[in-house]
Scaffold this active site. Structure first.
Site, mmCIF file in Angstrom:
data_model
loop_
_atom_site.group_PDB
_atom_site.id
_atom_site.type_symbol
_atom_site.label_atom_id
_atom_site.label_comp_id
_atom_site.label_asym_id
_atom_site.label_seq_id
_atom_site.Cartn_x
_atom_site.Cartn_y
_atom_site.Cartn_z
ATOM 1 N N PRO A 209 42.892 22.375 62.129
ATOM 2 C CA PRO A 209 41.764 22.908 61.037
ATOM 3 C C PRO A 209 42.099 22.229 59.872
ATOM 4 C CG PRO A 209 42.440 24.728 62.277
ATOM 5 C CD PRO A 209 43.290 23.820 62.669
ATOM 6 N N CYS A 400 30.553 54.780 33.095
ATOM 7 C CA CYS A 400 29.170 54.460 32.859
ATOM 8 C C CYS A 400 28.263 55.306 33.599
ATOM 9 C CB CYS A 400 29.027 53.006 33.386
ATOM 10 S SG CYS A 400 27.634 52.232 32.684
ATOM 11 N N HIS A 527 32.754 50.159 30.322
ATOM 12 C CA HIS A 527 33.367 49.876 31.392
ATOM 13 C C HIS A 527 35.044 49.612 31.040
ATOM 14 C CE1 HIS A 527 30.296 49.576 34.450
ATOM 15 N NE2 HIS A 527 29.645 49.405 33.550
ATOM 16 N N GLU A 529 37.412 49.296 32.688
ATOM 17 C CA GLU A 529 38.257 48.593 33.682
ATOM 18 C C GLU A 529 38.143 47.133 33.724
ATOM 19 O OE1 GLU A 529 35.219 50.344 33.976
ATOM 20 O OE2 GLU A 529 34.051 49.366 35.584
HETATM 21 N N1 GLN Z 1 22.252 52.565 36.137
HETATM 22 C C1 GLN Z 1 23.035 53.165 34.747
HETATM 23 C C2 GLN Z 1 22.348 52.356 33.624
HETATM 24 O O1 GLN Z 1 21.754 51.474 33.821
HETATM 25 C C3 GLN Z 1 24.559 53.020 34.765
HETATM 26 C C4 GLN Z 1 24.899 51.492 34.802
HETATM 27 C C5 GLN Z 1 26.332 51.393 35.474
HETATM 28 O O2 GLN Z 1 27.113 52.332 35.872
HETATM 29 N N2 GLN Z 1 26.847 50.202 35.192
HETATM 30 O O3 GLN Z 1 22.286 52.901 32.600
#
Ligand code: GLN
Length: 561
Positions: A209, A400, A527, A529
């Site tokens: 391969p 979030c 976020h 993370e």
């Molecule tokens: N749905 C939610 C918003 O638009 C949170 C988005 C998310 O968790 N990234 O505000």
């Protein structure tokens, strides 16, 4: 005559000027071989030798960015400081290198075509037929060199998404061929990542391969310089010889990449195999300074030798696919290592949490994280998970949507606001505790229109979150959402014990909520993370895991007493 030709040819002139070197990583045989990890590992080794390195990902799909993709399609959407919604491989790059990426680091076919079509409409190609070659390939080459031309980098590593031979990848492969021709062999190299499968019936590793995929690449005019061979078993010297001969690469350029127990081992394994050495040789760059991986090895040491373990529940609705929450899972690894604890993550599908089973599902969790997400599905299960964490004093982190759910839960169960909700889930809720910002109300396009990228936030003095951020008062974090905490309810929440401990002072938007009476209860609208790296684990995750560990110890002591 010859001299004249050289000075008149802009392409040949480029050849002399090129200061930045380019490494391309292509994939063969199958997808999911981990090109991103190999690219990031090589970048790490080069960076650890003192080379200024960055990585770029070219994706052959027609979406302008992955922002409109469901996580099931392509895993998590990673967000950069400048608000680009990008491929999750950029997350690996930042986590490995601890340097920021940007919009320029991720290009899709959609974006290339959009830009070429816009130029055509502006009349930039007036009179000409606009074609894949040269217009699309020129645009690709320009994007590839955008980072190189800043002069900030010695080496740019560009990962080409997809597999060699795919129709979609052809313009990218052709652009690489042209760049190699224009800039010269020592300025551009191609690393081809392939699979060497093991046939148990034959008891053998098979090279065919790989031979075929190298041949496919050659049909497009590219000779691979280095082969990285993914394998489940050690590749013998004999097989390496065979691969070198039949694939027309130097013997030292056949690199084995055997399955690793953690992706963080891969840079070390690549160093042992000599990937960085052979790459530098081919790029005609000195390899006199060996990579300094002290910090990296310290991290690995802690990661592999935890003193205790904890179990955290990850409550989300995309849990079937590990890649959906990639950055969160990696943040746990970084935070676990620094706390010298192994973080076992129990993924719990929020859609299957209900009144009759939630206690049982939450049992044994030392901490609870409610994940980001969009839409109505699985919301009620998340509300129950928050209620459980809040009432039982279990460390809680809402990210979030997770933060928004924490607000909804508190509104319903503490403030007694029946059917309180986010207008994302119930437009006609009597208590829109999470609502759309005025400026979002008239937006109809879905792509790239959320609150994206880095925003400043001021932390409340004396709050838990301020302690978590080591006493800082000003932070900046990355966002990706449309809905916001509704300030009309702020005082009501504060009086009942849920405070806004982080505010964006420019817009007056609530960024962080916490419950002071609870051992550790934090919801963040952003976020964290996305900004956790090996070199710099994110304080929110570090603080959360520390609290989770403390909670577990306390529970164990209580049960022993
Ligand atoms: N749905 C939610 C918003 O638009 C949170 C988005 C998310 O968790 N990234 O505000």
């Amino acid at each position: 005559m010859k001299m004249q030709f050289v000075s008149l040819n802009p392409v040949t002139k480029n050849r002399k000027m090129s200061a930045t070197k380019y490494v391309f990583v292509t994939g063969g045989v199958t997808s999911s071989l981990g090109k991103g990890i190999i690219a990031a590992s090589l970048a790490k080794l080069l960076q650890a030798r003192g080379y200024k390195t960055t990585i770029q990902k070219l994706d052959p799909y027609i979406n302008v960015d992955p922002g409109t993709l469901n996580p099931y399609e392509h895993g998590e959407c990673y967000v950069t400081d400048d608000g680009a919604e990008t491929d999750l491989d950029l997350g690996h790059y930042e986590r490995f290198l601890n340097v920021n990426t940007s919009q320029a680091n991720n290009v899709t076919t959609g974006r290339i075509y959009q830009s070429v079509i816009e130029k055509e409409r502006r009349g930039e190609f007036l009179g000409k037929t606009v074609q894949v070659i040269p217009h699309i390939t020129n645009e690709i080459k320009e994007r590839i060199q955008l980072l190189g031309n800043t002069g900030e980098y010695d080496i740019i590593i560009t990962e080409i998404g997809g597999t060699v031979g795919d129709i979609e990848s052809l313009p990218y492969i052709e652009s690489v061929r042209q760049l190699k021709w224009e800039l010269g062999d020592n300025n551009v190299i191609v690393i081809h990542l392939t699979l060497v499968p093991y046939l148990s019936a034959a008891g053998e590793l098979k090279t065919k391969p790989t031979q075929h995929s190298v041949k496919t690449l050659m049909e497009s005019g590219i000779q691979a310089d280095i082969l990285v061979c993914r394998t489940e078993h050690e590749i013998s010297d004999e097989i390496k010889d065979k691969l070198a001969l039949f694939c027309n690469v130097k013997r030292e350029a056949v690199i084995q990449s055997i399955d690793a127990s953690t992706i963080y081992d891969v840079p070390i394994m690549m160093q042992e195999e000599g990937l960085d050495t052979v790459a530098l040789k081919k790029l005609a760059l000195p390899d006199t300074t060996p990579p300094d991986l002290t910090q990296w090895n310290e991290f690995l040491e802690r990661h592999k030798n935890p003193k205790s373990e904890v179990t955290v529940g990850l409550i989300g609705k995309y849990v079937e696919l590990q890649d959906s929450y990639k950055s969160i899972l990696e943040s746990f690894i970084h935070a676990g290592a620094i706390n010298e604890v192994k973080v076992n993550v129990r993924s719990i599908h929020s859609e299957y949490i209900n009144e009759s089973n939630f206690e049982q599902k939450m049992k044994g969790l030392d901490g609870i994280l409610v994940a980001p997400g969009f839409g109505e599905r699985g919301i009620e299960g998340k509300v129950m998970a928050v209620q459980y964490a809040r009432e039982k004093g279990i460390p809680f982190l809402g990210v979030c949507l997770g933060m928004q759910i924490a607000v909804i839960e508190f509104a319903r169960n503490v403030l007694g606001l029946e059917n309180a909700n986010s207008t994302e889930m119930a437009e006609d809720t009597p208590h829109p505790v999470i609502d759309l910002m005025e400026e979002q109300k008239n937006i109809t396009n879905k792509g790239g229109t959320m609150r994206l990228g880095a925003w400043d936030c001021e932390l409340k003095k004396g709050s838990l979150v301020q302690k978590v951020y080591h006493g800082k008062t000003a932070i900046s974090e990355r966002h990706r959402h449309r809905y916001e905490f509704n300030n009309d309810y702020k005082d009501q929440f504060a009086k009942a014990g849920l405070i806004a401990s982080g505010i964006n002072t420019a817009t007056n938007l609530v960024e962080i909520v916490e419950i002071p009476g609870h051992p550790w209860f934090i919801g963040v609208q952003y976020h964290p993370e996305y900004k956790s790296t090996v070199a710099s684990p994110h304080p929110i995750f570090v603080g959360f895991i520390k609290a989770v560990l403390a909670h577990k110890k306390q529970q164990t002591n209580a049960s022993l007493a």
